[in-house]
Scaffold this motif. Structure first.
Motif, mmCIF file in Angstrom:
data_model
loop_
_atom_site.group_PDB
_atom_site.id
_atom_site.type_symbol
_atom_site.label_atom_id
_atom_site.label_comp_id
_atom_site.label_asym_id
_atom_site.label_seq_id
_atom_site.Cartn_x
_atom_site.Cartn_y
_atom_site.Cartn_z
ATOM 1 N N THR A 58 0.858 -1.138 0.284
ATOM 2 C CA THR A 58 0.030 -0.202 -0.431
ATOM 3 C C THR A 58 0.966 1.232 0.054
ATOM 4 O O THR A 58 -0.200 2.363 -0.053
ATOM 5 C CB THR A 58 -1.018 -0.282 1.271
ATOM 6 N N SER A 59 2.467 0.953 -0.231
ATOM 7 C CA SER A 59 2.706 2.237 -0.212
ATOM 8 C C SER A 59 2.807 2.864 -1.300
ATOM 9 O O SER A 59 4.077 3.791 -1.515
ATOM 10 C CB SER A 59 4.236 2.006 0.409
ATOM 11 N N PHE A 94 6.745 5.871 -2.513
ATOM 12 C CA PHE A 94 7.766 5.631 -2.492
ATOM 13 C C PHE A 94 8.153 5.861 -3.668
ATOM 14 O O PHE A 94 9.621 6.077 -3.799
ATOM 15 C CB PHE A 94 7.706 3.417 -2.345
ATOM 16 N N HIS A 95 7.607 6.644 -4.359
ATOM 17 C CA HIS A 95 7.950 7.096 -5.866
ATOM 18 C C HIS A 95 8.928 8.133 -5.461
ATOM 19 O O HIS A 95 9.604 8.901 -6.222
ATOM 20 C CB HIS A 95 7.446 7.019 -6.900
ATOM 21 N N THR A 126 5.299 -6.589 -1.315
ATOM 22 C CA THR A 126 5.592 -5.899 -1.879
ATOM 23 C C THR A 126 4.527 -5.982 -3.452
ATOM 24 O O THR A 126 4.236 -7.230 -3.456
ATOM 25 C CB THR A 126 6.719 -5.990 -2.476
ATOM 26 N N ILE A 127 4.053 -5.361 -4.534
ATOM 27 C CA ILE A 127 4.141 -5.440 -6.307
ATOM 28 C C ILE A 127 5.452 -4.746 -7.065
ATOM 29 O O ILE A 127 5.919 -4.034 -6.212
ATOM 30 C CB ILE A 127 2.354 -4.401 -5.657
ATOM 31 N N PRO A 128 5.393 -4.593 -7.821
ATOM 32 C CA PRO A 128 6.132 -4.338 -9.456
ATOM 33 C C PRO A 128 5.369 -2.771 -8.865
ATOM 34 O O PRO A 128 6.738 -2.618 -9.124
ATOM 35 C CB PRO A 128 5.199 -4.626 -10.348
ATOM 36 N N ALA A 129 5.101 -2.150 -8.406
ATOM 37 C CA ALA A 129 4.808 -0.784 -8.840
ATOM 38 C C ALA A 129 5.685 -0.311 -7.953
ATOM 39 O O ALA A 129 6.578 0.717 -7.870
ATOM 40 C CB ALA A 129 3.808 0.275 -8.263
ATOM 41 N N ILE A 130 6.292 -1.127 -6.943
ATOM 42 C CA ILE A 130 7.110 -0.869 -5.899
ATOM 43 C C ILE A 130 8.834 -1.531 -6.080
ATOM 44 O O ILE A 130 9.913 -0.642 -6.364
ATOM 45 C CB ILE A 130 6.743 -0.667 -4.348
ATOM 46 N N SER A 131 8.901 -2.380 -6.370
ATOM 47 C CA SER A 131 9.131 -3.222 -6.611
ATOM 48 C C SER A 131 10.207 -2.950 -7.825
ATOM 49 O O SER A 131 11.727 -2.756 -8.094
ATOM 50 C CB SER A 131 9.272 -4.559 -6.384
ATOM 51 N N ASP A 132 9.720 -3.078 -9.163
ATOM 52 C CA ASP A 132 10.583 -2.237 -9.768
ATOM 53 C C ASP A 132 11.263 -1.003 -9.511
ATOM 54 O O ASP A 132 12.345 -0.863 -10.999
ATOM 55 C CB ASP A 132 9.779 -2.216 -10.794
ATOM 56 N N GLN A 153 12.216 -12.675 -5.536
ATOM 57 C CA GLN A 153 12.141 -11.140 -6.038
ATOM 58 C C GLN A 153 13.439 -10.734 -4.670
ATOM 59 O O GLN A 153 13.909 -9.175 -4.624
ATOM 60 C CB GLN A 153 11.507 -10.662 -4.858
ATOM 61 N N VAL A 154 14.184 -11.396 -4.218
ATOM 62 C CA VAL A 154 14.830 -11.112 -2.593
ATOM 63 C C VAL A 154 16.396 -11.324 -3.769
ATOM 64 O O VAL A 154 16.404 -12.143 -3.682
ATOM 65 C CB VAL A 154 14.931 -12.728 -1.664
ATOM 66 N N ASP A 155 16.675 -10.133 -3.137
ATOM 67 C CA ASP A 155 18.336 -9.572 -2.499
ATOM 68 C C ASP A 155 19.072 -10.260 -1.471
ATOM 69 O O ASP A 155 19.711 -11.030 -1.851
ATOM 70 C CB ASP A 155 18.612 -8.390 -3.790
#
Length: 246
Positions: free
Chosen positions: A67-68, A72-73, A106-112, A158-160
């Protein structure tokens, strides 16, 4: 099964443990929080503290959730706008392990928008993926619950970075996990290509964590869990002290 770590194209924060020169430690901090969430200082203030500490690479691992997206951007843009050349700053996020299947919050809108994604166990959950409140958790079960969630998240592509392994057990429940569990998770992280964070806020001996990572040829990152200026770079200072006393 090994993840393709971003460290191959974004060097400076994730290392091969066996290649570390302990006599010439990197000047990094891979776990920094700001006033965008629960930190006490701005992105710029943290950056100035990093430069003052002589750090060459840092990761803003700001807390986020699915929901962030409303902020976040803006946070990421602020980090990317830092201009000084003496210290490379990366955009990251620290997200919780969400299910016992290893999903993360998380979602792609943040993780990307991130250079690195750190997954940490920030809550314990039961077999039905229902949150178990700390007050309702049997401290004797905390280590096993945290182990199971950590084991599950490591293959997630997804995890680094795995954030502060067993941090809840150490800090919230006062429990010391057995060495066999720690070593088992490090071995799995090595197999999955996920960097193990050595964290000065959570781990009693940073140097021992480094040694275990070297044993299993794991990737490694270094973090302070800094929420205030005085904590920036604390992980490297702790390692230097431990090495001097070794």
């Amino acid at each position: 099964m090994t993840n393709q770590s971003k460290s191959t194209r974004l060097p400076g924060l994730i290392f091969e443990a066996r290649s570390l020169d302990l006599a010439n430690l990197p000047k990094v901090d891979c776990h920094l929080h700001t006033s965008w969430t629960d930190g006490a200082h701005t992105v710029e203030q943290i950056y100035q503290a990093a430069q003052k500490s002589g750090l060459t690479h840092i990761l803003y691992s700001e807390h986020s959730r699915k929901t962030s997206t409303d902020w976040f951007h803006k946070f990421a843009a602020e980090v990317r706008a830092l201009t000084a050349s003496t210290c490379c700053a990366y955009v990251g996020t620290e997200v919780k392990v969400e299910t016992r299947d290893g999903d993360i919050d998380t979602i792609p809108a943040i993780s990307d928008d991130c250079d690195f994604i750190m997954a940490s166990v920030h809550r314990l959950i039961d077999a039905n993926d229902v949150t178990v409140q700390s007050a309702d958790t049997d401290p004797e079960q905390a280590v096993d619950l945290e182990y199971e969630l950590t084991w599950a998240v490591l293959p997630n592509p997804q995890v680094d970075i795995l954030g502060h392994m067993f941090g809840m057990s150490y800090r919230r429940f006062g429990k010391i996990p057995p060495d066999t569990m720690i070593r088992g998770l490090i071995a799995r992280a090595a197999e999955c290509g996920v960097a193990v964070e050595v964290n000065s806020h959570y781990h009693p001996s940073a140097l021992q964590m480094v040694r275990w990572c070297q044993e299993f040829d794991a990737r490694i990152s270094f973090g302070s869990n800094a929420h205030a200026l005085k904590e920036v770079g604390a992980i490297m200072r702790q390692l230097e002290r431990e090495l001097a006393d070794a």
